[in-house]
Design a protein around this motif. Structure first.
Motif, PDB file in Angstrom:
ATOM      1  N   VAL A 126       0.976  -1.529  -0.346  1.00  0.00           N
ATOM      2  CA  VAL A 126      -0.091   0.183  -0.122  1.00  0.00           C
ATOM      3  C   VAL A 126       0.990   1.388   0.240  1.00  0.00           C
ATOM      4  N   LEU A 127       1.501   1.087   0.952  1.00  0.00           N
ATOM      5  CA  LEU A 127       2.676   2.118   0.972  1.00  0.00           C
ATOM      6  C   LEU A 127       3.899   2.834  -0.308  1.00  0.00           C
ATOM      7  N   LEU A 128       3.992   1.485  -0.887  1.00  0.00           N
ATOM      8  CA  LEU A 128       4.863   1.796  -2.547  1.00  0.00           C
ATOM      9  C   LEU A 128       3.786   2.122  -3.349  1.00  0.00           C
ATOM     10  N   ALA A 129       2.353   1.663  -3.604  1.00  0.00           N
ATOM     11  CA  ALA A 129       1.551   2.556  -4.575  1.00  0.00           C
ATOM     12  C   ALA A 129       1.050   3.782  -4.100  1.00  0.00           C
ATOM     13  N   THR A 130       1.205   4.477  -3.306  1.00  0.00           N
ATOM     14  CA  THR A 130       0.920   5.664  -2.391  1.00  0.00           C
ATOM     15  C   THR A 130       2.505   6.575  -3.287  1.00  0.00           C
ATOM     16  N   MET A 131       3.284   5.659  -3.154  1.00  0.00           N
ATOM     17  CA  MET A 131       4.679   6.387  -3.144  1.00  0.00           C
ATOM     18  C   MET A 131       4.702   6.658  -4.762  1.00  0.00           C
ATOM     19  N   PHE A 132       4.684   5.782  -5.614  1.00  0.00           N
ATOM     20  CA  PHE A 132       4.503   6.452  -6.937  1.00  0.00           C
ATOM     21  C   PHE A 132       3.126   7.345  -7.876  1.00  0.00           C
ATOM     22  N   LEU A 133       2.546   6.739  -6.684  1.00  0.00           N
ATOM     23  CA  LEU A 133       1.695   8.422  -7.223  1.00  0.00           C
ATOM     24  C   LEU A 133       1.814   9.705  -6.871  1.00  0.00           C
ATOM     25  N   LYS A 134       2.256  10.175  -6.553  1.00  0.00           N
ATOM     26  CA  LYS A 134       3.697  10.776  -6.593  1.00  0.00           C
ATOM     27  C   LYS A 134       4.406  11.648  -7.377  1.00  0.00           C
ATOM     28  N   GLU A 135       4.220  12.155  -8.568  1.00  0.00           N
ATOM     29  CA  GLU A 135       5.054  12.508  -9.486  1.00  0.00           C
ATOM     30  C   GLU A 135       5.729  13.859  -9.345  1.00  0.00           C
ATOM     31  N   ASN A 136       6.777  13.864 -10.085  1.00  0.00           N
ATOM     32  CA  ASN A 136       7.447  14.541  -9.797  1.00  0.00           C
ATOM     33  C   ASN A 136       8.691  14.271  -9.368  1.00  0.00           C
ATOM     34  N   SER A 137       8.614  12.821  -8.302  1.00  0.00           N
ATOM     35  CA  SER A 137      10.121  12.743  -7.460  1.00  0.00           C
ATOM     36  C   SER A 137      10.807  11.149  -8.064  1.00  0.00           C
ATOM     37  N   PHE A 138      11.957  12.070  -7.144  1.00  0.00           N
ATOM     38  CA  PHE A 138      12.579  10.387  -6.999  1.00  0.00           C
ATOM     39  C   PHE A 138      12.388   9.716  -5.870  1.00  0.00           C
ATOM     40  N   MET A 139      12.331   8.038  -5.601  1.00  0.00           N
ATOM     41  CA  MET A 139      12.288   7.290  -4.712  1.00  0.00           C
ATOM     42  C   MET A 139      13.114   6.582  -4.415  1.00  0.00           C
ATOM     43  N   LEU A 140      14.025   7.070  -3.126  1.00  0.00           N
ATOM     44  CA  LEU A 140      14.532   6.201  -2.435  1.00  0.00           C
ATOM     45  C   LEU A 140      13.665   4.996  -1.429  1.00  0.00           C
ATOM     46  N   ILE A 141      13.968   4.079  -2.062  1.00  0.00           N
ATOM     47  CA  ILE A 141      13.477   2.423  -1.279  1.00  0.00           C
ATOM     48  C   ILE A 141      14.552   1.983  -0.814  1.00  0.00           C
ATOM     49  N   ASP A 142      14.480   2.063   0.652  1.00  0.00           N
ATOM     50  CA  ASP A 142      15.345   1.583   1.570  1.00  0.00           C
ATOM     51  C   ASP A 142      14.815   0.025   2.028  1.00  0.00           C
ATOM     52  N   GLU A 143      15.140  -1.431   1.900  1.00  0.00           N
ATOM     53  CA  GLU A 143      14.966  -2.380   1.856  1.00  0.00           C
ATOM     54  C   GLU A 143      13.539  -2.358   2.358  1.00  0.00           C
ATOM     55  N   PRO A 144      12.198  -3.730   1.176  1.00  0.00           N
ATOM     56  CA  PRO A 144      10.953  -3.445   1.151  1.00  0.00           C
ATOM     57  C   PRO A 144      10.925  -4.444   1.141  1.00  0.00           C
ATOM     58  N   THR A 145      11.773  -5.466   1.169  1.00  0.00           N
ATOM     59  CA  THR A 145      11.872  -7.063   0.754  1.00  0.00           C
ATOM     60  C   THR A 145      11.446  -7.673   1.997  1.00  0.00           C
ATOM     61  N   ASN A 146      11.855  -6.835   3.419  1.00  0.00           N
ATOM     62  CA  ASN A 146      12.199  -7.630   4.998  1.00  0.00           C
ATOM     63  C   ASN A 146      10.730  -7.929   5.205  1.00  0.00           C
ATOM     64  N   HIS A 147       9.541  -7.358   4.620  1.00  0.00           N
ATOM     65  CA  HIS A 147       8.667  -7.971   5.153  1.00  0.00           C
ATOM     66  C   HIS A 147       7.580  -8.840   3.963  1.00  0.00           C
ATOM     67  N   LEU A 148       8.066  -9.318   3.203  1.00  0.00           N
ATOM     68  CA  LEU A 148       7.913  -9.722   2.306  1.00  0.00           C
ATOM     69  C   LEU A 148       8.258 -11.541   2.442  1.00  0.00           C
ATOM     70  N   ASP A 149       7.218 -12.934   1.606  1.00  0.00           N
ATOM     71  CA  ASP A 149       7.607 -13.731   1.295  1.00  0.00           C
ATOM     72  C   ASP A 149       7.384 -14.057   0.229  1.00  0.00           C
ATOM     73  N   ALA A 150       8.765 -14.856  -0.347  1.00  0.00           N
ATOM     74  CA  ALA A 150       9.082 -14.769  -1.839  1.00  0.00           C
ATOM     75  C   ALA A 150       8.021 -14.057  -2.585  1.00  0.00           C
ATOM     76  N   PHE A 151       6.763 -14.879  -2.342  1.00  0.00           N
ATOM     77  CA  PHE A 151       6.001 -14.911  -3.498  1.00  0.00           C
ATOM     78  C   PHE A 151       5.313 -13.702  -3.580  1.00  0.00           C
ATOM     79  N   GLY A 152       5.565 -12.011  -2.700  1.00  0.00           N
ATOM     80  CA  GLY A 152       5.278 -11.388  -2.209  1.00  0.00           C
ATOM     81  C   GLY A 152       6.374 -10.313  -3.677  1.00  0.00           C
ATOM     82  N   ARG A 153       7.507 -10.745  -2.623  1.00  0.00           N
ATOM     83  CA  ARG A 153       8.372 -10.466  -3.466  1.00  0.00           C
ATOM     84  C   ARG A 153       8.813 -10.505  -4.764  1.00  0.00           C
TER      85      ARG A 153
END
Length: 513
Positions: A126-153
């Motif tokens: 949800v938070l990643l989707a919110t981030m990419f809806l913001k236009e004209n920004s450069f995204m700094l994404i710090d370790e998003p996989t720590n709460h994701l299982d293999a399927f989610g990754r």
């Protein structure tokens, strides 16, 4: 297209003796899908914070764009998810948000649930989707996989592959390979950017390392030859100088002149030798290597260590509130897993594989505890089915949580009765410097804390290793080294890990839940 320019960047924390960055210069194209890699403790998160303007530094950072940083800080997680999204992005359109989260395989009803009732993976998406809806920004994404299982990754990696304009910190090789176009790497002595994914970067690094090692061998031979030549020339000049004694004045002057010329040649050769030594010391600047370690596991008296037949694990809670009451009504029994069957024999390396919530950690906890019921998070765990564990079986357990690590390293070693030399040798192999041994454990990064627990487990005398997501926050080079260590050491191990490359390379058996 715009460029983020970093010029002569120098930075260190007040508590550090050494600079984290020193006169670093490079450029980032804001249209790139940029993967960010480097060993734990080398400054990846620090660099993100420098871009965000959180620290004072020397040099210049020219930023032509706005930054968005993940993970967002959520003050009140009890709020409805849509309200949290609106606090981050006040101008968001609900239809647009629903469309975006559908790309991440999330049902729109999560938007109307309290945020703290979402799983860690759902919150991340949800938070990643919110981030990419913001236009004209450069995204700094710090370790998003720590709460994701293999399927989610896989879902998130496919999602990011369709995006651009981001810098992504991740320690999952497959994840990076699928969604980045360039790699920014923090090496031992420099920072570099290469076009391609992580695998192509690793191939180039190995080629460079092999070249440097070959050059190093050549230089060592040259240095040995130069040292021998310098020694011979020095002996010549000494012998010539000694012949002056007892001769006439004229002869002594002539001999002295020859001795001086010989000494000058000797000094010249010595200078060449020192220059070669300096060259050698600069050559191996980015090689991550360590000597092979000799680790042995205790030999168990029986070939079979653990047996599970149709094991179901559940927990009971007398008052069901919050998330569980909304999902289960008045139920008092929550099923963690059902009808799990497998056996563990000496030499097995068993990977438990499944989505979050399928009971992987519960199985590990059951194996680690002698009694059939145990307490966890104020809920009573129980099991049904056949579960047999070998008598006097010694287990070394690596939990997910590292929050309790604090105090000095030497105290940790003594409290756990570890072989200090072997324990520190493993940490050195995993890129700990000797100065880091002096720090309090609470000051280590998340990846360094995980390495402490892994090194402890590898040092302990045990018949069976039980590792629960050991690689969270651990850098990729260290993951590869841990793989090599396990393959050479060949312990009996049961583990849960969402890094599929690690599982494929290590596991001799897989149990799917």
């Amino acid at each position: 297209m715009a460029l983020i320019n970093i010029s002569n960047l120098t930075f260190s924390y007040e508590s550090n003796y050494e600079n984290i960055f020193e006169n670093v210069s490079f450029q980032i194209d804001t249209d790139w899908k940029l993967g960010f890699t480097g060993r734990n403790g080398r400054g990846k998160t620090t660099f993100l914070n420098l871009l965000l303007g959180k620290y004072v530094y020397s040099g210049t950072i020219t930023v032509p764009t706005n930054f968005e940083y993940f993970p967002y800080t959520i003050a009140d997680k009890s709020l409805q998810t849509i309200k949290i999204v609106e606090s981050i992005h006040p101008d968001v359109y609900e239809w647009e948000l629903k469309k975006e989260i559908s790309l991440l395989k999330i049902d729109e009803d999560v938007l109307y649930r309290p945020f703290d009732t979402l799983s860690g993976g759902e919150q991340t998406k949800v938070l990643l989707a919110t981030m990419f809806l913001k236009e004209n920004s450069f995204m700094l994404i710090d370790e998003p996989t720590n709460h994701l299982d293999a399927f989610g990754r896989q879902i998130v990696s496919d999602y990011l592959n369709k995006k651009k304009s981001f810098l992504l910190v991740s320690h999952d090789r497959n994840f990076l390979d699928n969604c980045v176009s360039h790699i920014l790497s923090i090496n031992k002595k420099n920072i570099e950017i290469q076009r391609g994914n992580f695998s192509s970067w690793l191939v180039n690094k190995e080629l460079q390392d092999n070249f440097e090692l070959a050059e190093n061998e050549r230089l060592k031979k040259d240095i040995k030859r130069l040292k021998e030549s310098a020694r011979v020339k020095a002996e010549w000049s000494d012998r010539v100088e000694a012949t002056k004694i007892g001769l006439g004045l004229g002869d002594r002057g002539n001999i002295g002149h020859k001795a001086a010329k010989m000494m000058k040649r000797s000094k010249s050769i010595e200078a060449r030798q020192n220059k070669a030594i300096d060259e050698k010391s600069q050559l191996l600047k980015n090689i991550d290597r360590a000597d092979q370690l000799k680790i042995t596991q205790l030999d168990y008296h029986s070939n079979r260590l653990v047996i599970m037949e149709n094991v179901s694990i559940f927990y009971c809670q007398s008052e069901m509130t919050g998330h569980y009451s909304s999902l289960r009504g008045d139920a008092t029994k929550i099923i963690a897993c059902q009808n799990v069957s497998f056996s563990t024999e000496k030499g097995d390396r068993i990977a438990l594989i499944g989505k979050n919530g399928t009971g992987k950690s519960s199985i590990l906890k059951l194996i680690c505890d002698v009694t059939p019921t145990f307490q966890s998070e104020n809920k009573e765990f129980q099991y049904t089915g056949i579960f047999n564990k070998g008598i006097h079986l010694k287990i070394s357990y690596v939990p997910q949580d590292t929050a309790n690590l604090r105090g000095s390293l030497i105290t940790f070693i003594h409290e756990n009765q570890l072989d200090e030399s072997l324990f520190k040798a493993i940490l050195r192999k995993l890129d700990f410097s000797r100065t880091q041994f002096e720090k309090d454990l609470s000051e280590y990064s998340g990846g360094q804390k995980k390495k402490i627990l892994i090194a402890k487990s590898l040092t302990e005398k045990a018949h069976l290793l039980i590792w629960d997501e050991p690689l969270n926050f651990v850098d990729i080079i260290s993951r590869i080294q841990i793989e090599s260590l396990i393959l050479n050491y060949a312990p009996t191990i049961i583990f849960v890990e969402h890094d599929m490359s690690f599982c494929e390379n290590i596991a001799t058996k897989k149990v799917f839940l």
